[in-house]
Design a protein around this motif. Structure first.
Motif, PDB file in Angstrom:
ATOM      1  N   LEU A  18       0.636  -1.456   0.062  1.00 47.77           N
ATOM      2  CA  LEU A  18      -0.170   0.518  -0.032  1.00 47.77           C
ATOM      3  C   LEU A  18       0.804   0.867  -0.419  1.00 47.77           C
ATOM      4  O   LEU A  18       0.475   2.263  -1.025  1.00 47.77           O
ATOM      5  CB  LEU A  18      -1.010  -0.077   1.364  1.00 47.77           C
ATOM      6  CG  LEU A  18      -1.949   1.324   1.455  1.00 47.77           C
ATOM      7  CD1 LEU A  18      -2.922   1.657   0.305  1.00 47.77           C
ATOM      8  CD2 LEU A  18      -2.933   1.001   2.578  1.00 47.77           C
ATOM      9  N   LEU A  19       2.034   1.443   0.866  1.00 45.94           N
ATOM     10  CA  LEU A  19       2.896   2.601   0.622  1.00 45.94           C
ATOM     11  C   LEU A  19       3.642   2.578  -0.307  1.00 45.94           C
ATOM     12  O   LEU A  19       3.157   3.562  -0.963  1.00 45.94           O
ATOM     13  CB  LEU A  19       4.059   1.951   1.837  1.00 45.94           C
ATOM     14  CG  LEU A  19       4.859   3.143   1.955  1.00 45.94           C
ATOM     15  CD1 LEU A  19       4.060   4.100   2.220  1.00 45.94           C
ATOM     16  CD2 LEU A  19       5.948   2.701   3.354  1.00 45.94           C
ATOM     17  N   ILE A  20       4.183   1.710  -1.176  1.00 40.33           N
ATOM     18  CA  ILE A  20       4.875   0.930  -2.295  1.00 40.33           C
ATOM     19  C   ILE A  20       3.593   2.132  -3.350  1.00 40.33           C
ATOM     20  O   ILE A  20       3.843   2.824  -4.184  1.00 40.33           O
ATOM     21  CB  ILE A  20       5.084   0.543  -2.308  1.00 40.33           C
ATOM     22  CG1 ILE A  20       6.189   0.298  -1.411  1.00 40.33           C
ATOM     23  CG2 ILE A  20       5.331   0.319  -3.994  1.00 40.33           C
ATOM     24  CD1 ILE A  20       6.708  -1.574  -1.929  1.00 40.33           C
ATOM     25  N   THR A  21       2.335   2.002  -3.900  1.00 41.94           N
ATOM     26  CA  THR A  21       1.168   2.444  -4.609  1.00 41.94           C
ATOM     27  C   THR A  21       0.937   3.361  -3.580  1.00 41.94           C
ATOM     28  O   THR A  21       1.558   4.828  -5.265  1.00 41.94           O
ATOM     29  CB  THR A  21       0.073   1.283  -3.940  1.00 41.94           C
ATOM     30  OG1 THR A  21       0.571  -0.184  -3.877  1.00 41.94           O
ATOM     31  CG2 THR A  21      -0.754   1.867  -4.953  1.00 41.94           C
ATOM     32  N   VAL A  22       1.027   4.339  -2.735  1.00 39.05           N
ATOM     33  CA  VAL A  22       0.407   5.402  -2.854  1.00 39.05           C
ATOM     34  C   VAL A  22       2.022   6.521  -3.600  1.00 39.05           C
ATOM     35  O   VAL A  22       1.951   7.289  -3.769  1.00 39.05           O
ATOM     36  CB  VAL A  22       0.444   5.900  -1.413  1.00 39.05           C
ATOM     37  CG1 VAL A  22      -0.177   7.225  -1.376  1.00 39.05           C
ATOM     38  CG2 VAL A  22      -0.679   4.856  -0.824  1.00 39.05           C
ATOM     39  N   ALA A  23       3.058   5.815  -2.737  1.00 38.58           N
ATOM     40  CA  ALA A  23       4.202   6.788  -3.400  1.00 38.58           C
ATOM     41  C   ALA A  23       4.302   6.851  -4.879  1.00 38.58           C
ATOM     42  O   ALA A  23       4.800   7.827  -5.151  1.00 38.58           O
ATOM     43  CB  ALA A  23       5.180   5.832  -2.726  1.00 38.58           C
ATOM     44  N   SER A  24       4.336   5.934  -5.619  1.00 36.42           N
ATOM     45  CA  SER A  24       4.815   5.410  -6.863  1.00 36.42           C
ATOM     46  C   SER A  24       3.297   6.911  -7.626  1.00 36.42           C
ATOM     47  O   SER A  24       3.655   7.691  -8.300  1.00 36.42           O
ATOM     48  CB  SER A  24       3.952   3.917  -7.281  1.00 36.42           C
ATOM     49  OG  SER A  24       4.616   3.281  -6.889  1.00 36.42           O
ATOM     50  N   LEU A  25       1.645   6.378  -7.081  1.00 34.65           N
ATOM     51  CA  LEU A  25       1.163   7.615  -7.392  1.00 34.65           C
ATOM     52  C   LEU A  25       1.205   9.000  -6.609  1.00 34.65           C
ATOM     53  O   LEU A  25       0.907   9.403  -8.404  1.00 34.65           O
ATOM     54  CB  LEU A  25      -0.427   7.613  -6.903  1.00 34.65           C
ATOM     55  CG  LEU A  25      -1.299   6.295  -7.269  1.00 34.65           C
ATOM     56  CD1 LEU A  25      -2.889   5.104  -6.670  1.00 34.65           C
ATOM     57  CD2 LEU A  25      -1.073   6.156  -8.241  1.00 34.65           C
ATOM     58  N   VAL A  26       2.185   9.235  -6.069  1.00 38.32           N
ATOM     59  CA  VAL A  26       2.538  10.652  -5.692  1.00 38.32           C
ATOM     60  C   VAL A  26       3.392  11.282  -6.375  1.00 38.32           C
ATOM     61  O   VAL A  26       3.432  12.203  -7.606  1.00 38.32           O
ATOM     62  CB  VAL A  26       2.825  10.867  -4.409  1.00 38.32           C
ATOM     63  CG1 VAL A  26       3.450  11.800  -4.243  1.00 38.32           C
ATOM     64  CG2 VAL A  26       1.876  10.642  -3.254  1.00 38.32           C
ATOM     65  N   VAL A  27       4.327  10.196  -6.799  1.00 41.30           N
ATOM     66  CA  VAL A  27       5.311  10.003  -7.867  1.00 41.30           C
ATOM     67  C   VAL A  27       5.253  11.165  -9.318  1.00 41.30           C
ATOM     68  O   VAL A  27       5.614  11.551  -9.773  1.00 41.30           O
ATOM     69  CB  VAL A  27       6.580   9.687  -8.050  1.00 41.30           C
ATOM     70  CG1 VAL A  27       8.147  10.124  -8.601  1.00 41.30           C
ATOM     71  CG2 VAL A  27       7.042   9.446  -6.233  1.00 41.30           C
ATOM     72  N   PHE A  28       3.966   9.904  -9.612  1.00 40.79           N
ATOM     73  CA  PHE A  28       3.644  10.225 -10.662  1.00 40.79           C
ATOM     74  C   PHE A  28       2.569  11.452 -11.057  1.00 40.79           C
ATOM     75  O   PHE A  28       2.826  11.905 -12.276  1.00 40.79           O
ATOM     76  CB  PHE A  28       2.334   8.967 -11.336  1.00 40.79           C
ATOM     77  CG  PHE A  28       1.571   9.316 -12.486  1.00 40.79           C
ATOM     78  CD1 PHE A  28       1.792   8.122 -13.796  1.00 40.79           C
ATOM     79  CD2 PHE A  28       0.540   9.029 -12.464  1.00 40.79           C
ATOM     80  CE1 PHE A  28       1.811   9.072 -14.972  1.00 40.79           C
ATOM     81  CE2 PHE A  28       0.011   9.284 -14.047  1.00 40.79           C
ATOM     82  CZ  PHE A  28      -0.096   9.240 -14.959  1.00 40.79           C
TER      83      PHE A  28
END
Length: 359
Positions: A18-28
């Motif tokens: 979940l953390l990686i998914t949220v971080a990836s969406l933020v970076v995107f």
């Protein structure tokens, strides 16, 4: 039905995913909105570099609006002057550098045999790219009106944000406390202060170190009679903002130009100058200048530069380290580490909370 260790591992795995998914969406989202996010980050970096001037001017009776305007005017003049000097140095020195690179490639190719052909080919491509850069700079034409418009718009936006951050940054703490509960507000304020301190330490320290490195290497190259020494010094100054990679590339170009012009002996002297300056920087200047605010392991810096360049190219490589330093500062606050903090009497940062009494 499952043992406790398996349930714990499953819960941790789900949290990490979940953390990686949220971080990836933020970076995107940040990359997709880079027309706005890059000026904001640049404005924060500029504000962190200039903010100590504000309390000094306010204490002498200058209003915050006038002080912010004067500071922005000085910023525009300084940045314009630096860009002019760098571009002028590169324009006048780049032909010499471009001519010297293939000659250095021929010398190295003769020493290395078949493997040297690859080196010659790579340096020949570098000459073509340098010639294209010189043509672009001398003609004053950027690669397309859209890019020029985007750069101009981003620069104006960043300058306007610097003005507002300088003028209204001292109100940020009160604004945060007005919308959040006391405990959450204190955490947010502390995170903002630590992140801002890290960015300010990086900008001030890196700028000073870049000036020192460029000055000593330029003087050394001038003493050796290396052609294009001012342009090579300009490359060293710009490369200092990309840790490790920038210093390596700019130093390698200087050594290659010295090799092509003066032979192996001059190249070894140039290499000695570059290595000595980098050694003084790594063992004396960085611990002395940046140790109070930027506490990043060299491995972390290298990973941040590579990741930043992969996400956003050269801009990402430039912004990776200050953003990473700010992020680690926030993490340290969330972990309960009080950190070194600012000394008594230091100015509170724009974009971070500060009590009015600190102004």
């Amino acid at each position: 039905m499952l043992p406790a260790p398996v349930r714990a591992a499953t819960a941790w795995s789900a949290a990490i995913v979940l953390l990686i998914t949220v971080a990836s969406l933020v970076v995107f989202a940040l990359v997709e909105l880079r027309a706005a996010t890059v000026p904001v980050i640049l404005a924060l970096l500029g504000t962190s570099l200039l903010y100590p001037v504000m309390p000094w001017m306010v204490r002498r009776g200058v209003s915050r609006s006038v002080a912010a305007g004067l500071t922005c005017a000085v910023l525009v003049a300084a940045v314009g002057g630096v860009i002019y000097l760098l571009v002028n140095s590169l324009v006048h020195s780049a032909p010499q550098i471009a001519h010297a690179l293939p000659e250095a490639g021929d010398r190295i190719a003769g020493w290395l045999g078949p493997f040297g052909d690859k080196v010659r080919h790579a340096l020949g491509d570098a000459r073509g790219e340098t010639d294209a850069l010189v043509s672009t700079l001398t003609s004053g034409v950027l690669s397309g009106l859209g890019l020029a418009t985007q750069i101009a718009t981003g620069g104006v936006l960043a300058l306007a944000l610097v003005f507002f951050f300088l003028r209204d940054g001292h109100r940020t703490g009160d604004t945060v406390r007005a919308y959040l509960p006391p405990r959450s507000a204190a955490t947010v304020v502390a995170c903002a202060e630590r992140a801002f301190d890290a960015m300010a330490g990086f900008m001030r320290g890196t700028t000073l170190i870049a000036l020192i490195d460029a000055a000593f290497i330029t003087v050394g190259l001038l003493v050796l009679g290396v052609p294009g020494a001012p342009g090579l010094g300009a490359l060293v100054f710009m490369g200092a903002y990309i840790p490790f990679v920038g210093a390596f590339l700019s130093g390698a170009v200087a050594v290659l130009v010295a090799l092509a012009d003066g032979g192996l002996g001059t190249a070894l002297w140039a290499l000695g100058i570059v290595v000595a300056v980098q050694a003084v920087e790594g063992n004396v200047l960085q611990p002395l200048i940046q140790s109070r605010t930027v506490e990043l392991h060299p491995g972390t810096i290298m990973i941040a530069v590579v990741a930043g360049s992969g996400i956003a190219g050269i801009i990402g490589a430039l912004l990776a380290v200050p953003v990473c330093a700010a992020g680690l500062g926030v993490v340290s606050v969330l972990r309960g580490d009080p950190g070194r903090g600012r000394r008594a009497g230091d100015a509170a940062p724009a974009g971070a909370a500060a009590a009015p009494a600190q102004e």
